[in-house]
Write an enzyme that holds these catalytic residues in place. Structure first.
Site, PDB file in Angstrom:
ATOM      1  N   GLU A 274       0.808  -1.219   0.000  1.00  0.00           N
ATOM      2  CA  GLU A 274       0.000   0.000   0.000  1.00  0.00           C
ATOM      3  C   GLU A 274       0.841   1.269   0.000  1.00  0.00           C
ATOM      4  O   GLU A 274       0.354   2.353   0.297  1.00  0.00           O
ATOM      5  CB  GLU A 274      -0.933  -0.016   1.212  1.00  0.00           C
ATOM      6  CG  GLU A 274      -1.879  -1.206   1.249  1.00  0.00           C
ATOM      7  CD  GLU A 274      -3.092  -1.059   0.340  1.00  0.00           C
ATOM      8  OE1 GLU A 274      -3.676   0.029   0.308  1.00  0.00           O
ATOM      9  OE2 GLU A 274      -3.450  -2.044  -0.341  1.00  0.00           O
TER      10      GLU A 274
ATOM     11  N   HIS B 276      -4.555   1.762   7.332  1.00  0.00           N
ATOM     12  CA  HIS B 276      -3.142   2.030   7.045  1.00  0.00           C
ATOM     13  C   HIS B 276      -2.477   2.564   8.311  1.00  0.00           C
ATOM     14  O   HIS B 276      -3.135   3.163   9.171  1.00  0.00           O
ATOM     15  CB  HIS B 276      -2.982   3.085   5.939  1.00  0.00           C
ATOM     16  CG  HIS B 276      -3.367   2.608   4.578  1.00  0.00           C
ATOM     17  ND1 HIS B 276      -4.056   3.408   3.694  1.00  0.00           N
ATOM     18  CD2 HIS B 276      -3.155   1.434   3.952  1.00  0.00           C
ATOM     19  CE1 HIS B 276      -4.254   2.739   2.567  1.00  0.00           C
ATOM     20  NE2 HIS B 276      -3.725   1.542   2.703  1.00  0.00           N
TER      21      HIS B 276
ATOM     22  N   CYS C 180      -2.873  11.410   3.556  1.00  0.00           N
ATOM     23  CA  CYS C 180      -3.207  10.581   2.398  1.00  0.00           C
ATOM     24  C   CYS C 180      -2.947  11.317   1.095  1.00  0.00           C
ATOM     25  O   CYS C 180      -2.627  10.700   0.080  1.00  0.00           O
ATOM     26  CB  CYS C 180      -4.681  10.182   2.445  1.00  0.00           C
ATOM     27  SG  CYS C 180      -5.091   8.923   3.673  1.00  0.00           S
TER      28      CYS C 180
END
EC number: 3.5.3.23
Length: 448
Positions: free
Chosen positions: A174, A250, A371
Protein backbone atom coordinates in the site's frame (compact mmCIF):
# COMPACT_ATOMS: atom_id res chain seq x y z
CA UNK A 1 24.37 20.52 0.09
CA UNK A 2 20.92 21.50 1.31
CA UNK A 3 18.18 18.87 1.21
CA UNK A 4 14.42 19.05 1.42
CA UNK A 5 11.39 16.89 2.02
CA UNK A 6 9.10 17.75 -0.87
CA UNK A 7 5.40 17.00 -0.55
CA UNK A 8 3.84 16.01 -3.88
CA UNK A 9 0.10 16.27 -3.35
CA UNK A 10 -2.41 14.33 -5.40
CA UNK A 11 -4.67 16.49 -7.52
CA UNK A 12 -8.25 15.29 -7.09
CA UNK A 13 -9.65 13.93 -10.35
CA UNK A 14 -12.85 15.00 -12.16
CA UNK A 15 -14.72 11.79 -11.20
CA UNK A 16 -14.36 12.20 -7.42
CA UNK A 17 -17.35 10.31 -6.03
CA UNK A 18 -18.49 8.47 -2.92
CA UNK A 19 -18.65 4.90 -4.09
CA UNK A 20 -18.04 3.32 -0.68
CA UNK A 21 -15.49 1.01 -2.24
CA UNK A 22 -12.99 0.64 0.59
CA UNK A 23 -14.01 -2.06 3.04
CA UNK A 24 -12.24 -1.36 6.32
CA UNK A 25 -12.26 2.41 5.78
CA UNK A 26 -14.99 3.75 8.06
CA UNK A 27 -15.44 7.12 6.33
CA UNK A 28 -15.53 5.58 2.86
CA UNK A 29 -18.22 3.12 3.83
CA UNK A 30 -20.34 5.46 5.94
CA UNK A 31 -20.63 8.11 3.18
CA UNK A 32 -21.34 5.68 0.37
CA UNK A 33 -23.79 6.84 -2.33
CA UNK A 34 -23.81 10.49 -1.26
CA UNK A 35 -23.41 13.09 -3.98
CA UNK A 36 -19.90 14.51 -4.20
CA UNK A 37 -18.47 17.83 -5.38
CA UNK A 38 -15.37 17.18 -7.52
CA UNK A 39 -14.70 20.87 -8.08
CA UNK A 40 -14.75 21.65 -4.36
CA UNK A 41 -12.57 18.62 -3.63
CA UNK A 42 -9.89 19.68 -6.11
CA UNK A 43 -9.92 23.30 -4.92
CA UNK A 44 -9.64 22.22 -1.27
CA UNK A 45 -6.56 20.16 -2.11
CA UNK A 46 -5.01 22.97 -4.13
CA UNK A 47 -5.61 25.41 -1.27
CA UNK A 48 -3.58 23.18 1.05
CA UNK A 49 -0.75 22.96 -1.50
CA UNK A 50 -0.71 26.73 -1.90
CA UNK A 51 -0.73 27.31 1.87
CA UNK A 52 2.26 25.03 2.45
CA UNK A 53 4.14 26.62 -0.43
CA UNK A 54 3.54 30.06 1.08
CA UNK A 55 4.80 28.80 4.45
CA UNK A 56 8.11 28.03 2.76
CA UNK A 57 7.77 24.27 2.26
CA UNK A 58 8.71 22.66 -1.04
CA UNK A 59 5.48 21.58 -2.70
CA UNK A 60 4.67 19.62 -5.84
CA UNK A 61 1.66 18.22 -7.70
CA UNK A 62 0.90 14.65 -8.77
CA UNK A 63 -1.65 14.26 -11.56
CA UNK A 64 -4.85 12.18 -11.25
CA UNK A 65 -5.74 9.18 -13.41
CA UNK A 66 -8.02 8.72 -16.40
CA UNK A 67 -11.46 7.70 -15.24
CA UNK A 68 -13.66 5.89 -16.06
CA UNK A 69 -10.97 3.30 -16.78
CA UNK A 70 -12.36 1.91 -20.02
CA UNK A 71 -9.26 -0.23 -20.55
CA UNK A 72 -9.96 -2.03 -17.26
CA UNK A 73 -13.61 -2.53 -18.20
CA UNK A 74 -12.61 -4.02 -21.55
CA UNK A 75 -10.39 -6.50 -19.73
CA UNK A 76 -13.52 -7.60 -17.85
CA UNK A 77 -15.39 -8.40 -21.06
CA UNK A 78 -17.25 -5.20 -21.91
CA UNK A 79 -16.92 -4.46 -25.64
CA UNK A 80 -17.86 -1.90 -28.24
CA UNK A 81 -17.10 1.80 -28.44
CA UNK A 82 -16.03 3.61 -25.28
CA UNK A 83 -19.60 4.86 -24.85
CA UNK A 84 -20.99 1.36 -25.30
CA UNK A 85 -18.53 -0.08 -22.77
CA UNK A 86 -19.73 2.43 -20.17
CA UNK A 87 -23.41 1.91 -20.99
CA UNK A 88 -23.12 -1.89 -20.83
CA UNK A 89 -21.20 -1.80 -17.57
CA UNK A 90 -23.82 0.51 -16.08
CA UNK A 91 -26.59 -1.86 -17.17
CA UNK A 92 -24.99 -5.19 -16.27
CA UNK A 93 -22.45 -4.49 -13.53
CA UNK A 94 -22.85 -1.06 -11.96
CA UNK A 95 -20.42 -1.84 -9.09
CA UNK A 96 -17.66 -2.43 -11.66
CA UNK A 97 -18.41 0.89 -13.35
CA UNK A 98 -18.30 2.66 -10.00
CA UNK A 99 -14.94 1.03 -9.27
CA UNK A 100 -13.60 2.06 -12.67
CA UNK A 101 -14.60 5.67 -11.94
CA UNK A 102 -12.91 5.93 -8.54
CA UNK A 103 -10.74 9.01 -8.00
CA UNK A 104 -8.80 7.20 -5.28
CA UNK A 105 -5.47 8.02 -6.94
CA UNK A 106 -5.84 11.41 -5.21
CA UNK A 107 -4.42 9.70 -2.11
CA UNK A 108 -0.87 9.55 -3.38
CA UNK A 109 0.50 8.36 -0.04
CA UNK A 110 -0.45 5.02 -1.61
CA UNK A 111 1.13 5.73 -4.98
CA UNK A 112 4.58 4.39 -4.17
CA UNK A 113 7.28 3.84 -1.58
CA UNK A 114 10.21 6.24 -1.93
CA UNK A 115 13.76 5.84 -0.59
CA UNK A 116 16.09 8.87 -0.74
CA UNK A 117 19.55 8.65 -2.30
CA UNK A 118 21.26 8.88 1.10
CA UNK A 119 19.80 5.47 2.02
CA UNK A 120 20.20 3.48 -1.20
CA UNK A 121 23.13 1.38 -2.39
CA UNK A 122 23.48 3.15 -5.75
CA UNK A 123 22.96 6.69 -4.44
CA UNK A 124 19.76 7.31 -6.42
CA UNK A 125 16.22 8.08 -5.27
CA UNK A 126 14.18 4.87 -5.67
CA UNK A 127 10.46 4.60 -6.37
CA UNK A 128 8.37 1.41 -6.24
CA UNK A 129 4.78 1.86 -7.39
CA UNK A 130 2.34 0.19 -4.98
CA UNK A 131 0.27 -2.69 -6.37
CA UNK A 132 -2.69 -1.87 -4.08
CA UNK A 133 -4.04 -5.32 -4.85
CA UNK A 134 -6.30 -5.50 -1.77
CA UNK A 135 -8.96 -3.37 -3.50
CA UNK A 136 -9.86 -3.75 -7.17
CA UNK A 137 -10.51 -0.04 -7.73
CA UNK A 138 -6.99 0.76 -6.54
CA UNK A 139 -5.23 -2.23 -8.11
CA UNK A 140 -5.76 -0.68 -11.57
CA UNK A 141 -3.80 2.47 -10.68
CA UNK A 142 -0.15 1.41 -10.75
CA UNK A 143 0.51 1.34 -14.54
CA UNK A 144 -0.47 4.99 -14.89
CA UNK A 145 1.17 5.84 -11.56
CA UNK A 146 4.45 4.47 -12.88
CA UNK A 147 4.20 6.53 -16.08
CA UNK A 148 3.37 9.72 -14.18
CA UNK A 149 6.21 9.24 -11.69
CA UNK A 150 8.53 8.44 -14.57
CA UNK A 151 7.59 11.71 -16.25
CA UNK A 152 8.12 13.65 -13.02
CA UNK A 153 11.41 12.02 -12.06
CA UNK A 154 12.86 11.18 -15.46
CA UNK A 155 16.61 11.67 -14.99
CA UNK A 156 18.06 8.15 -14.66
CA UNK A 157 21.24 9.54 -13.17
CA UNK A 158 19.30 10.54 -10.08
CA UNK A 159 16.10 8.45 -10.07
CA UNK A 160 15.33 4.72 -10.28
CA UNK A 161 11.84 3.30 -10.84
CA UNK A 162 10.61 -0.20 -10.02
CA UNK A 163 7.46 -1.89 -11.25
CA UNK A 164 4.80 -2.81 -8.73
CA UNK A 165 5.27 -6.06 -6.83
CA UNK A 166 3.35 -9.17 -7.99
CA UNK A 167 -0.36 -8.49 -7.63
CA UNK A 168 -1.09 -11.35 -5.25
CA UNK A 169 -2.18 -11.38 -1.62
CA UNK A 170 1.26 -12.44 -0.36
CA UNK A 171 2.77 -9.17 -1.62
CA UNK A 172 0.03 -6.71 -0.75
CA UNK A 173 1.69 -3.28 -0.91
CA UNK A 174 0.00 0.00 0.00
CA UNK A 175 2.97 2.29 -0.51
CA UNK A 176 4.11 5.15 1.69
CA UNK A 177 0.98 5.00 3.86
CA UNK A 178 2.86 2.27 5.72
CA UNK A 179 6.36 3.72 5.40
CA UNK A 180 8.13 6.49 7.30
CA UNK A 181 11.72 7.68 7.26
CA UNK A 182 13.60 9.01 10.27
CA UNK A 183 16.76 11.08 9.91
CA UNK A 184 18.71 13.92 11.47
CA UNK A 185 18.76 15.75 8.14
CA UNK A 186 16.94 14.87 4.92
CA UNK A 187 20.24 14.63 3.05
CA UNK A 188 21.87 12.25 5.53
CA UNK A 189 21.44 8.49 5.83
CA UNK A 190 18.33 7.65 7.78
CA UNK A 191 16.28 4.73 9.06
CA UNK A 192 13.32 3.56 6.99
CA UNK A 193 10.38 2.33 9.03
CA UNK A 194 8.11 -0.25 7.37
CA UNK A 195 4.82 -1.12 9.09
CA UNK A 196 2.94 -4.27 8.07
CA UNK A 197 -0.43 -5.69 9.02
CA UNK A 198 0.30 -9.37 8.54
CA UNK A 199 2.79 -11.89 7.26
CA UNK A 200 1.89 -14.05 4.29
CA UNK A 201 4.10 -16.95 5.31
CA UNK A 202 4.98 -16.65 9.00
CA UNK A 203 2.11 -17.75 11.26
CA UNK A 204 3.76 -16.27 14.34
CA UNK A 205 2.30 -12.90 13.44
CA UNK A 206 -1.37 -12.45 14.43
CA UNK A 207 -3.85 -11.12 11.88
CA UNK A 208 -6.99 -8.99 12.28
CA UNK A 209 -10.31 -10.81 12.40
CA UNK A 210 -12.75 -8.31 10.86
CA UNK A 211 -10.99 -6.13 8.29
CA UNK A 212 -8.15 -7.05 5.94
CA UNK A 213 -4.54 -6.26 6.73
CA UNK A 214 -3.47 -4.67 3.46
CA UNK A 215 0.32 -4.50 3.87
CA UNK A 216 2.37 -7.68 4.21
CA UNK A 217 5.78 -8.06 5.78
CA UNK A 218 6.97 -9.79 2.63
CA UNK A 219 6.02 -6.79 0.46
CA UNK A 220 7.89 -4.39 2.76
CA UNK A 221 10.97 -6.60 2.69
CA UNK A 222 10.85 -6.84 -1.10
CA UNK A 223 10.70 -3.05 -1.46
CA UNK A 224 13.67 -2.67 0.89
CA UNK A 225 15.66 -5.11 -1.27
CA UNK A 226 14.68 -3.38 -4.51
CA UNK A 227 15.81 -0.04 -3.10
CA UNK A 228 19.15 -1.39 -1.94
CA UNK A 229 18.59 -0.57 1.73
CA UNK A 230 21.01 -1.90 4.32
CA UNK A 231 19.80 -3.93 7.30
CA UNK A 232 21.08 -1.32 9.74
CA UNK A 233 18.91 1.29 8.05
CA UNK A 234 15.60 -0.56 8.20
CA UNK A 235 13.10 -1.33 10.99
CA UNK A 236 9.99 -3.48 10.50
CA UNK A 237 7.04 -3.21 12.89
CA UNK A 238 3.63 -4.86 13.01
CA UNK A 239 0.48 -2.84 13.23
CA UNK A 240 -1.81 -3.83 16.08
CA UNK A 241 -4.45 -6.17 14.55
CA UNK A 242 -7.10 -4.90 16.94
CA UNK A 243 -6.82 -1.33 15.61
CA UNK A 244 -7.09 -2.57 12.03
CA UNK A 245 -10.39 -4.11 13.08
CA UNK A 246 -11.44 -0.67 14.36
CA UNK A 247 -10.88 0.98 10.99
CA UNK A 248 -7.14 1.71 10.98
CA UNK A 249 -6.60 0.41 7.46
CA UNK A 250 -3.14 2.03 7.04
CA UNK A 251 -0.45 2.96 9.53
CA UNK A 252 -0.86 6.64 8.62
CA UNK A 253 -4.29 6.55 10.30
CA UNK A 254 -2.66 5.80 13.68
CA UNK A 255 0.90 7.23 13.47
CA UNK A 256 2.98 9.82 11.62
CA UNK A 257 6.71 10.48 11.66
CA UNK A 258 9.16 13.05 10.38
CA UNK A 259 12.78 13.90 11.01
CA UNK A 260 13.69 12.35 14.35
CA UNK A 261 10.12 12.21 15.69
CA UNK A 262 7.39 9.55 15.74
CA UNK A 263 3.92 10.73 16.77
CA UNK A 264 1.74 7.70 17.49
CA UNK A 265 -1.22 6.32 19.39
CA UNK A 266 -0.60 4.07 22.37
CA UNK A 267 -2.39 1.17 20.65
CA UNK A 268 -0.81 1.57 17.20
CA UNK A 269 1.75 -1.26 17.24
CA UNK A 270 2.61 -4.64 18.66
CA UNK A 271 5.80 -4.91 20.75
CA UNK A 272 6.02 -1.12 20.88
CA UNK A 273 8.88 -0.90 23.38
CA UNK A 274 11.06 -3.25 21.32
CA UNK A 275 10.30 -1.28 18.16
CA UNK A 276 11.10 2.08 19.79
CA UNK A 277 14.38 0.72 21.13
CA UNK A 278 15.39 -0.52 17.69
CA UNK A 279 14.55 2.82 16.08
CA UNK A 280 16.51 4.65 18.76
CA UNK A 281 19.58 2.42 18.37
CA UNK A 282 19.66 2.45 14.58
CA UNK A 283 19.00 6.17 14.22
CA UNK A 284 21.59 6.85 16.91
CA UNK A 285 24.23 5.05 14.85
CA UNK A 286 23.40 7.42 12.01
CA UNK A 287 23.85 10.52 14.10
CA UNK A 288 20.22 11.06 14.98
CA UNK A 289 18.37 11.48 18.26
CA UNK A 290 15.14 9.51 18.00
CA UNK A 291 12.19 10.95 19.90
CA UNK A 292 8.63 9.73 20.24
CA UNK A 293 5.33 11.27 21.28
CA UNK A 294 2.77 8.74 22.48
CA UNK A 295 -0.89 9.76 22.56
CA UNK A 296 -2.49 7.81 25.44
CA UNK A 297 -5.75 5.98 24.87
CA UNK A 298 -7.07 7.61 28.06
CA UNK A 299 -7.04 10.97 26.27
CA UNK A 300 -7.75 9.96 22.67
CA UNK A 301 -9.43 6.65 21.85
CA UNK A 302 -8.78 4.72 18.66
CA UNK A 303 -12.32 5.62 17.61
CA UNK A 304 -11.49 9.31 18.13
CA UNK A 305 -8.36 8.90 16.03
CA UNK A 306 -10.26 7.20 13.20
CA UNK A 307 -13.14 9.69 13.21
CA UNK A 308 -10.93 12.78 13.38
CA UNK A 309 -7.90 11.53 11.42
CA UNK A 310 -5.62 13.05 14.04
CA UNK A 311 -2.69 10.94 12.86
CA UNK A 312 -3.43 11.27 9.16
CA UNK A 313 -1.75 14.62 9.49
CA UNK A 314 1.39 16.17 8.10
CA UNK A 315 4.23 16.57 10.58
CA UNK A 316 6.52 19.24 9.15
CA UNK A 317 9.91 20.55 10.29
CA UNK A 318 10.33 24.32 10.45
CA UNK A 319 13.55 26.28 10.17
CA UNK A 320 13.75 26.89 13.95
CA UNK A 321 13.70 23.13 14.65
CA UNK A 322 10.13 23.03 15.91
CA UNK A 323 7.38 21.07 14.23
CA UNK A 324 4.06 21.99 12.71
CA UNK A 325 1.10 19.60 12.52
CA UNK A 326 -1.33 19.95 9.61
CA UNK A 327 -4.70 18.43 10.57
CA UNK A 328 -8.19 18.26 9.02
CA UNK A 329 -11.09 20.34 10.31
CA UNK A 330 -12.54 17.17 11.83
CA UNK A 331 -9.89 17.33 14.59
CA UNK A 332 -11.29 20.63 15.77
CA UNK A 333 -14.76 19.10 15.72
CA UNK A 334 -13.76 16.31 18.12
CA UNK A 335 -13.68 17.67 21.67
CA UNK A 336 -11.20 15.13 23.06
CA UNK A 337 -8.84 15.38 20.10
CA UNK A 338 -8.90 19.18 20.09
CA UNK A 339 -8.32 19.33 23.83
CA UNK A 340 -5.33 17.01 23.44
CA UNK A 341 -3.88 19.14 20.64
CA UNK A 342 -4.27 22.32 22.66
CA UNK A 343 -2.37 20.74 25.51
CA UNK A 344 0.29 19.38 23.16
CA UNK A 345 1.11 22.71 21.57
CA UNK A 346 1.06 24.65 24.85
CA UNK A 347 3.47 22.28 26.60
CA UNK A 348 6.59 23.65 24.93
CA UNK A 349 7.40 20.31 23.35
CA UNK A 350 8.44 19.40 19.83
CA UNK A 351 5.10 20.15 18.15
CA UNK A 352 4.55 23.87 18.65
CA UNK A 353 1.68 24.66 16.30
CA UNK A 354 -1.36 23.04 14.70
CA UNK A 355 -2.90 24.34 11.48
CA UNK A 356 -6.36 23.22 10.44
CA UNK A 357 -7.49 22.69 6.84
CA UNK A 358 -10.92 22.07 5.38
CA UNK A 359 -10.59 18.86 3.37
CA UNK A 360 -14.15 17.68 3.84
CA UNK A 361 -14.57 16.24 0.34
CA UNK A 362 -11.52 14.01 0.77
CA UNK A 363 -12.25 13.21 4.40
CA UNK A 364 -15.77 11.98 3.60
CA UNK A 365 -14.19 9.45 1.28
CA UNK A 366 -11.61 8.33 3.85
CA UNK A 367 -8.48 10.39 3.23
CA UNK A 368 -6.91 13.25 5.19
CA UNK A 369 -3.89 15.53 4.78
CA UNK A 370 -1.33 12.69 4.95
CA UNK A 371 -3.21 10.58 2.40
CA UNK A 372 -3.03 13.42 -0.10
CA UNK A 373 0.76 13.67 -0.24
CA UNK A 374 3.75 11.59 -1.27
CA UNK A 375 6.95 12.63 0.50
CA UNK A 376 10.19 12.68 -1.49
CA UNK A 377 13.46 13.71 0.17
CA UNK A 378 15.71 15.41 -2.38
CA UNK A 379 19.00 17.26 -2.31
CA UNK A 380 19.43 20.45 -4.33
CA UNK A 381 20.84 18.64 -7.36
CA UNK A 382 18.00 16.11 -7.38
CA UNK A 383 15.36 18.79 -6.91
CA UNK A 384 16.79 20.63 -9.91
CA UNK A 385 16.41 17.39 -11.92
CA UNK A 386 12.69 17.05 -11.17
CA UNK A 387 10.33 18.01 -13.98
CA UNK A 388 9.83 21.72 -13.16
CA UNK A 389 6.26 21.63 -14.42
CA UNK A 390 5.09 19.76 -11.31
CA UNK A 391 6.63 22.09 -8.71
CA UNK A 392 4.00 24.34 -7.15
CA UNK A 393 4.37 28.07 -7.74
CA UNK A 394 1.92 30.94 -7.44
CA UNK A 395 1.39 31.04 -11.25
CA UNK A 396 0.87 27.25 -11.38
CA UNK A 397 -1.68 27.47 -8.56
CA UNK A 398 -3.58 30.12 -10.51
CA UNK A 399 -3.49 28.05 -13.69
CA UNK A 400 -4.68 24.90 -11.93
CA UNK A 401 -7.58 26.62 -10.16
CA UNK A 402 -8.71 28.02 -13.53
CA UNK A 403 -8.33 24.54 -15.04
CA UNK A 404 -10.53 23.04 -12.29
CA UNK A 405 -13.16 25.75 -12.67
CA UNK A 406 -13.25 25.09 -16.42
CA UNK A 407 -13.44 21.29 -16.42
CA UNK A 408 -14.93 19.99 -13.16
CA UNK A 409 -18.53 19.40 -12.21
CA UNK A 410 -19.78 20.69 -8.87
CA UNK A 411 -22.03 17.69 -8.27
CA UNK A 412 -21.60 14.02 -9.08
CA UNK A 413 -23.88 11.12 -8.15
CA UNK A 414 -23.65 7.43 -8.98
CA UNK A 415 -26.10 7.84 -11.87
CA UNK A 416 -23.83 10.46 -13.44
CA UNK A 417 -21.04 7.89 -13.75
CA UNK A 418 -23.06 6.14 -16.49
CA UNK A 419 -22.94 9.26 -18.67
CA UNK A 420 -20.38 8.69 -21.49
CA UNK A 421 -19.94 12.46 -21.61
CA UNK A 422 -18.11 12.25 -18.28
CA UNK A 423 -15.31 10.25 -19.92
CA UNK A 424 -14.95 12.89 -22.64
CA UNK A 425 -14.85 15.65 -20.03
CA UNK A 426 -12.18 13.78 -18.07
CA UNK A 427 -10.01 13.15 -21.14
CA UNK A 428 -10.27 16.75 -22.29
CA UNK A 429 -9.24 17.96 -18.85
CA UNK A 430 -6.34 15.52 -18.49
CA UNK A 431 -5.03 16.22 -21.98
CA UNK A 432 -4.80 19.89 -21.04
CA UNK A 433 -3.31 19.03 -17.63
CA UNK A 434 -0.42 17.06 -19.15
CA UNK A 435 0.49 20.19 -21.08
CA UNK A 436 0.26 22.37 -17.99
CA UNK A 437 2.45 20.00 -15.95
CA UNK A 438 4.73 19.14 -18.92
CA UNK A 439 4.20 15.41 -18.46
CA UNK A 440 3.93 14.28 -22.04
CA UNK A 441 1.74 11.29 -22.95
CA UNK A 442 1.03 9.34 -19.74
CA UNK A 443 -2.65 8.33 -20.10
CA UNK A 444 -3.95 5.33 -22.10
CA UNK A 445 -6.06 7.56 -24.37
CA UNK A 446 -2.94 9.56 -25.26
CA UNK A 447 -0.82 6.47 -25.92
CA UNK A 448 -3.18 4.07 -27.72
Amino acid sequence: MKSYEVNFDGLVGPTHNYGGLSYGNVASQSNSQQSSNPKEAALQGLAKMKALMEMGFQQGVLAPQERPDVVALRRLGFAGSDAQVIERAAKDAMPLLVASCSASSMWVANAATVSPSADTADGRVHFTAANLNCKYHRSIEHPTTSRVLGAMFADQQHFAHHAALPAVAQFGDEGAANHTRFCRDYGQAGVEFFVFGRSAFDTRYPAPQKYPARQTLEASQAVARLHGLSDDGVVYAQQNPSVIDQGVFHNDVIAVGNGEVLFYHEDAFLETDKMLAELDAKLGKRGGNFQSICVPRSQVTVEDAVRSYLFNSQLLSRADGSMLLIVPEECRGNERVWQYLQGLTSSGGLIREVKVFDLKQSMQNGGGPACLRLRVALNQTELAAVNPGVIMTAPLYGTLTQWVDKHYRDRLSENDLADPQLLLECRTALDELTQILKLGAVYPFQIN
